[in-house]
Design a protein around this motif. Structure first.
Motif, PDB file in Angstrom:
ATOM      1  N   TYR A  77       0.817  -1.198   0.000  1.00  0.00           N
ATOM      2  CA  TYR A  77       0.000   0.000   0.000  1.00  0.00           C
ATOM      3  C   TYR A  77       0.861   1.262   0.000  1.00  0.00           C
ATOM      4  O   TYR A  77       1.929   1.316   0.622  1.00  0.00           O
ATOM      5  N   ALA A  79      -3.981   3.187  -0.486  1.00  0.00           N
ATOM      6  CA  ALA A  79      -4.406   2.439  -1.664  1.00  0.00           C
ATOM      7  C   ALA A  79      -3.268   1.575  -2.176  1.00  0.00           C
ATOM      8  O   ALA A  79      -2.096   1.952  -2.066  1.00  0.00           O
ATOM      9  N   LEU A 122      -1.660   1.282  -4.852  1.00  0.00           N
ATOM     10  CA  LEU A 122      -1.334   1.946  -6.106  1.00  0.00           C
ATOM     11  C   LEU A 122       0.103   2.447  -6.049  1.00  0.00           C
ATOM     12  O   LEU A 122       0.679   2.565  -4.960  1.00  0.00           O
ATOM     13  N   VAL A 152       0.421   7.432  -9.342  1.00  0.00           N
ATOM     14  CA  VAL A 152      -0.970   7.192  -9.725  1.00  0.00           C
ATOM     15  C   VAL A 152      -1.893   7.594  -8.585  1.00  0.00           C
ATOM     16  O   VAL A 152      -2.929   8.241  -8.794  1.00  0.00           O
ATOM     17  N   MET A 153      -1.516   7.235  -7.377  1.00  0.00           N
ATOM     18  CA  MET A 153      -2.364   7.558  -6.227  1.00  0.00           C
ATOM     19  C   MET A 153      -2.553   9.066  -6.096  1.00  0.00           C
ATOM     20  O   MET A 153      -3.676   9.553  -5.953  1.00  0.00           O
ATOM     21  N   ILE A 165      -4.487  10.623  -9.332  1.00  0.00           N
ATOM     22  CA  ILE A 165      -5.862  10.200  -9.645  1.00  0.00           C
ATOM     23  C   ILE A 165      -6.585   9.829  -8.357  1.00  0.00           C
ATOM     24  O   ILE A 165      -6.785   8.643  -8.054  1.00  0.00           O
ATOM     25  N   ARG A 169      -9.563   9.672  -7.522  1.00  0.00           N
ATOM     26  CA  ARG A 169     -10.797   8.881  -7.626  1.00  0.00           C
ATOM     27  C   ARG A 169     -10.525   7.378  -7.573  1.00  0.00           C
ATOM     28  O   ARG A 169     -11.443   6.592  -7.341  1.00  0.00           O
ATOM     29  N   LEU A 170      -9.269   6.971  -7.749  1.00  0.00           N
ATOM     30  CA  LEU A 170      -8.924   5.552  -7.663  1.00  0.00           C
ATOM     31  C   LEU A 170      -8.690   5.092  -6.228  1.00  0.00           C
ATOM     32  O   LEU A 170      -8.579   3.892  -5.965  1.00  0.00           O
ATOM     33  N   VAL A 171      -8.615   6.039  -5.298  1.00  0.00           N
ATOM     34  CA  VAL A 171      -8.299   5.706  -3.905  1.00  0.00           C
ATOM     35  C   VAL A 171      -9.553   5.230  -3.195  1.00  0.00           C
ATOM     36  O   VAL A 171     -10.608   5.868  -3.270  1.00  0.00           O
ATOM     37  N   LYS A 172      -9.404   4.123  -2.468  1.00  0.00           N
ATOM     38  CA  LYS A 172     -10.576   3.515  -1.825  1.00  0.00           C
ATOM     39  C   LYS A 172     -10.742   3.916  -0.368  1.00  0.00           C
ATOM     40  O   LYS A 172     -11.855   4.105   0.113  1.00  0.00           O
TER      41      LYS A 172
END
Length: 126
Positions: A32, A99, A101, A105-106, A109, A111-114
């Protein structure tokens, strides 16, 4: 379950400093990344800085390079964001996130993070 708890926000004058902390648990540090994001009123959430837990590699958005430093204390399961030379435009709610990622990228972007913390307010004003 994943938990992220931020602390350290507040009111500071321009040019001042703050250190944010993110206590985290519930995920594998070797896969992570952990990051700091911020969202000002009327603006989209943006990545500020991200760190790869396994080796400490870091990534910063251009607007904070040279002023902010992200670091980790693996023994305490805590990630920090040292913010120096603060400007009024740094005012925002700051969120910690995790995340599986890459750090770029994290940060680039969101919106990709949970997984997200609850956020802490940072206000830079005289």
């Amino acid at each position: 379950q994943v938990q992220l708890v931020e602390s350290g926000g507040g009111l500071v004058q321009p040019g001042g400093s703050l250190r944010l902390s993110c206590a985290h648990s519930g995920f594998a540090l070797n896969i992570y990344a952990i990051g700091w994001f911020r969202q000002a009123p009327g603006k989209e959430r943006e990545g500020v800085s991200c760190i790869r837990s396994s080796d400490g590699s870091t990534y910063y958005t251009d607007s904070v390079k040279g002023r902010f430093t992200i670091s980790r204390d693996s023994a305490k399961n805590t990630v920090y964001l040292q913010m120096n030379s603060l400007k009024p435009e740094d005012t925002a709610v700051y969120y910690c996130a995790a995340a599986p990622l890459t750090i770029q990228v994290m940060c680039d972007i969101p919106r990709l993070v949970k997984y997200w913390g609850q956020g802490t307010q940072v206000t830079v004003s005289s």
